[in-house]
Enzyme design. Structure first.
Site, PDB file in Angstrom:
ATOM      1  N   ILE A  13      46.483  26.444  60.955  1.00  0.00           N
ATOM      2  CA  ILE A  13      45.734  25.770  62.023  1.00  0.00           C
ATOM      3  C   ILE A  13      45.026  26.787  62.912  1.00  0.00           C
ATOM      4  O   ILE A  13      43.899  26.554  63.362  1.00  0.00           O
ATOM      5  CB  ILE A  13      46.699  24.882  62.860  1.00  0.00           C
ATOM      6  CG1 ILE A  13      47.168  23.689  62.018  1.00  0.00           C
ATOM      7  CG2 ILE A  13      46.024  24.408  64.136  1.00  0.00           C
ATOM      8  CD1 ILE A  13      48.271  22.862  62.669  1.00  0.00           C
ATOM      9  N   TYR A 146      62.856  23.780  67.416  1.00  0.00           N
ATOM     10  CA  TYR A 146      61.387  23.655  67.374  1.00  0.00           C
ATOM     11  C   TYR A 146      60.909  22.491  68.249  1.00  0.00           C
ATOM     12  O   TYR A 146      59.978  22.635  69.050  1.00  0.00           O
ATOM     13  CB  TYR A 146      60.976  23.451  65.922  1.00  0.00           C
ATOM     14  CG  TYR A 146      59.499  23.342  65.644  1.00  0.00           C
ATOM     15  CD1 TYR A 146      58.729  24.480  65.426  1.00  0.00           C
ATOM     16  CD2 TYR A 146      58.872  22.099  65.564  1.00  0.00           C
ATOM     17  CE1 TYR A 146      57.368  24.378  65.132  1.00  0.00           C
ATOM     18  CE2 TYR A 146      57.526  21.992  65.270  1.00  0.00           C
ATOM     19  CZ  TYR A 146      56.777  23.134  65.051  1.00  0.00           C
ATOM     20  OH  TYR A 146      55.437  23.029  64.759  1.00  0.00           O
TER      21      TYR A 146
END
Ligand code: CAA
Length: 239
Positions: A13, A146
């Site tokens: 990304i 996360y």
């Protein structure tokens, strides 16, 4: 030409975002951690300079930002994209797996914002985009570390948006769903197949589809958009 810095910007990304920003007319630099081979190939292909430092290291972020600014000029756009996973169920997760993800994903965002925010305040212009995740909104088994960082980034984003608003500094978060990247490629295929069943669009995002959101948020014209979470997830989770 405004200067944009994308952390973790040589692959996935981050790379798509750096290239989309370049195509939109920004002067772009990327940061990377350790993979020089990938970084050199990325720079050779795109002409975008790549600078190595660890975003988890505050002093390295200060020095790194200074190097970028000496070469390209003041950083006006910061995309905090660098992130890692160390997936495990919490009952199997080591303290190191917890700590490492916090230090890179959440600590890295603080370190980089801290390195450029004073300049943005002085110049009365700034655009910061933090890379969140659908899993920071929905939660995900195996990702207590996360998901905690990605949810934490939302609080950081909103707070810094409040601090920067009067100085024309916007701070927003893009929350991608599962995307065609090496990170998602590392998810066990049977687990990923299950996850995909819960994506109404029935597929992974492309990195370009996430980059589109970043380009939208950093535009001069986006001055009144601040503190938001922009989900780009094919309908997987509608916050
Ligand atoms: N929900 C609830 N329970 C689950 C579960 C789920 N989704 N997945 C597994 N479990 C349970 C299993 O049923 C099993 O339970 P029992 O012990 O009671 O039978 C237990 O967890 C252990 O399962 P495994 O033996 O498969 O455990 P493991 O330790 O080998 O692996 C894991 C667990 C590491 C979490 C693995 O399932 C995994 O990698 N999952 C993927 C997590 C994920 O989606 N990560 C996203 C990475 S991409 C990314 O992060 C980008 C982004 O922003 C979207």
């Amino acid at each position: 030409m405004r200067v944009a810095l994308v952390t973790g910007g040589t692959a996935g990304i981050g790379a798509a975002t750096a290239e989309a920003l370049q195509a939109a007319g920004y002067r772009v630099a990327v940061n990377y951690g350790t993979n020089e081979t990938v970084a050199h190939a990325f720079s050779a292909r795109t002409g975008i300079p790549a600078f190595a430092w660890n975003v988890a290291d505050a002093a390295a972020c200060r020095d790194g930002a200074a190097r970028v600014q000496a070469e390209l000029g003041p950083v006006e756009i910061l995309v905090n994209n660098a992130g890692i996973t160390r997936d495990a169920m919490l009952h199997k997760m080591s303290f190191e797996q917890w700590r490492e993800v916090l230090d890179v994903n959440l600590g890295g965002c603080f370190n980089m914002c801290r390195a450029v925010i004073e300049g943005m305040r002085e110049r009365r212009f700034g655009r910061i985009v933090n890379m969140g995740s659908v899993n920071g909104l929905s939660g995900q088994a195996g990702q207590c570390n996360y998901a905690a960082t990605k949810a934490g980034l939302i609080g950081l984003t909103k707070s810094l948006a409040l601090e920067g608003a009067s100085r024309n500094i916007t701070v927003n978060l893009v929350a991608p769903g599962y995307t065609e990247t090496a990170m998602v490629g590392a998810v066990p295929p049977d687990v990923l197949a299950q996850i995909l069943k819960a994506v109404p669009a029935g597929r992974l995002a492309t990195p370009d589809e996430i980059a589109r959101g970043v380009v939208f948020l950093v535009a001069d014209e986006a001055a009144f958009i601040t503190g938001i979470t922009l989900p780009i997830n094919g309908g997987k989770y509608m916050a």
